[in-house]
Write an enzyme that holds these catalytic residues in place. Sequence first.
Site, mmCIF file in Angstrom:
data_model
loop_
_atom_site.group_PDB
_atom_site.id
_atom_site.type_symbol
_atom_site.label_atom_id
_atom_site.label_comp_id
_atom_site.label_asym_id
_atom_site.label_seq_id
_atom_site.Cartn_x
_atom_site.Cartn_y
_atom_site.Cartn_z
ATOM 1 C CG ASN A 7 -1.949 1.014 1.276
ATOM 2 O OD1 ASN A 7 -1.851 2.007 0.570
ATOM 3 N ND2 ASN A 7 -2.957 0.821 2.109
ATOM 4 N NE ARG A 99 -4.956 3.478 -1.476
ATOM 5 C CZ ARG A 99 -4.539 4.622 -0.951
ATOM 6 N NH1 ARG A 99 -3.431 4.657 -0.243
ATOM 7 N NH2 ARG A 99 -5.225 5.721 -1.116
ATOM 8 N NE ARG A 249 -5.841 15.884 0.327
ATOM 9 C CZ ARG A 249 -6.145 14.600 0.183
ATOM 10 N NH1 ARG A 249 -7.120 14.228 -0.626
ATOM 11 N NH2 ARG A 249 -5.474 13.684 0.830
#
Length: 406
Positions: A7, A99, A249
């Site tokens: 991942n 992933r 963000r």
Amino acid sequence: MKILVMNAGSSSQKSRFYDLSGGSLPKTPPEPLWDAQIDWTKSDDGAELKVETAHGATLTKTLQPDSKPAGIADMLRTLWSGDTQVIDHPDQVDVVGHRVVHGGQTYQDSVFISSEVKQAIADLIPLAPAHNPANLEGVEAIERAIGSDISQVAVFDTAFHSRMPLTAAVYPGPYDWLDQGIRRYGFHGINHQYCAHRAAQILSTDLNQLRLLTCHLGNGCSLAAIRDGHSIDTTMGYTPLEGLMMGSRSGSVDPGILIHLIRDRGYSPDEVDQMLNKQSGLKGISGISNDLRQIGKAIAQGNDRARLAFDLFIHRLQKEMGAMIASLGGLDAIIFSAGIGEHAPDVRERACDAFRFLGLALDPEKNDATAHDVDIATAGSPVRVLVITAEEDWAIAQECWRLMQP
Ligand code: ADP
């Protein structure tokens, strides 16, 4: 079946090893035998590797910062050598699951990785510049360490959203955008899908009969509206910047602001990118941190900007939850997952508060408890509310197991 999961994120490489002997998948996530993590940003001297095994062996090591492939090779070696060894030889690994953040419109399901799939992941780098290169690096590191014959599987974060209806996927810009691939893809799909399946299991109901709202609230935050077993709407779009207010963000802002900053205030596109991705959200508004725990401490000390950041986070969350419920046309369960979703009862309480008019009611004791994979709504609530631990690595391992069945 021995499954290795890779991942890779923009600043970390997490990896886990599962041994699934026996003919069927366990119903609840098993403990991995080996759990390794590289933090590429740990210090100026180098990256940090940490390994833990189910037998209690641990290792912490500084890696040279100059070569990611060498760092990943170091990490992989701890699986078959030294104190943290859990297998004798690399060829005992049956399959490796990765992933992969962006699969575009091409991949609606997990696939075995071929040279064609590798090329497609590379072609999508412009859409996921921080992630897809790291995912490819992981695939190549495995080829070098174990051999190019090993079965490798790509599990895409976008796949679960790939059947969204056009009305949810298309931006109302010029039609040409759609031909150019400028459309809503959605992210966090591996965990949204995992939560949907786990919710159906916990509620003992066929997933296809459920209308679910999954809330992945970590550093990155997104919601998904799930009906007939797949995502029909989600808050992230062309990039993971759309939608909810997040750790650093902004989430959705008026695009006119970006035009103004670039045209009238002289900001470069890179500066605007930095502002929206790294200097906004909880961090930008509070001026303190992207971490909700730090915001909570500052609120307790009477910090007004921290209070505004928290209230804004909740307001945006409630609004987007309302939008997802409208897309679903009804609601059977809300699921909270990832760092904030699993550990912040005040966020769950405030988020659900907006939907009391539906009869939705949380059991305060269950909401405050730290149990996971549980229902925290009152017995009489017509909408169930679940807290489900994010298990992306286990979800990837399950996909590998499924694809490897004869
Ligand atoms: P990522 O998106 O990086 O995988 P996580 O899912 O681990 O992140 O979520 C990280 C965020 O979860 C932290 O930034 C923090 O805001 C929040 N978090 C973790 N633990 C707690 C806690 N006990 N209380 C409140 N927030 C928490």
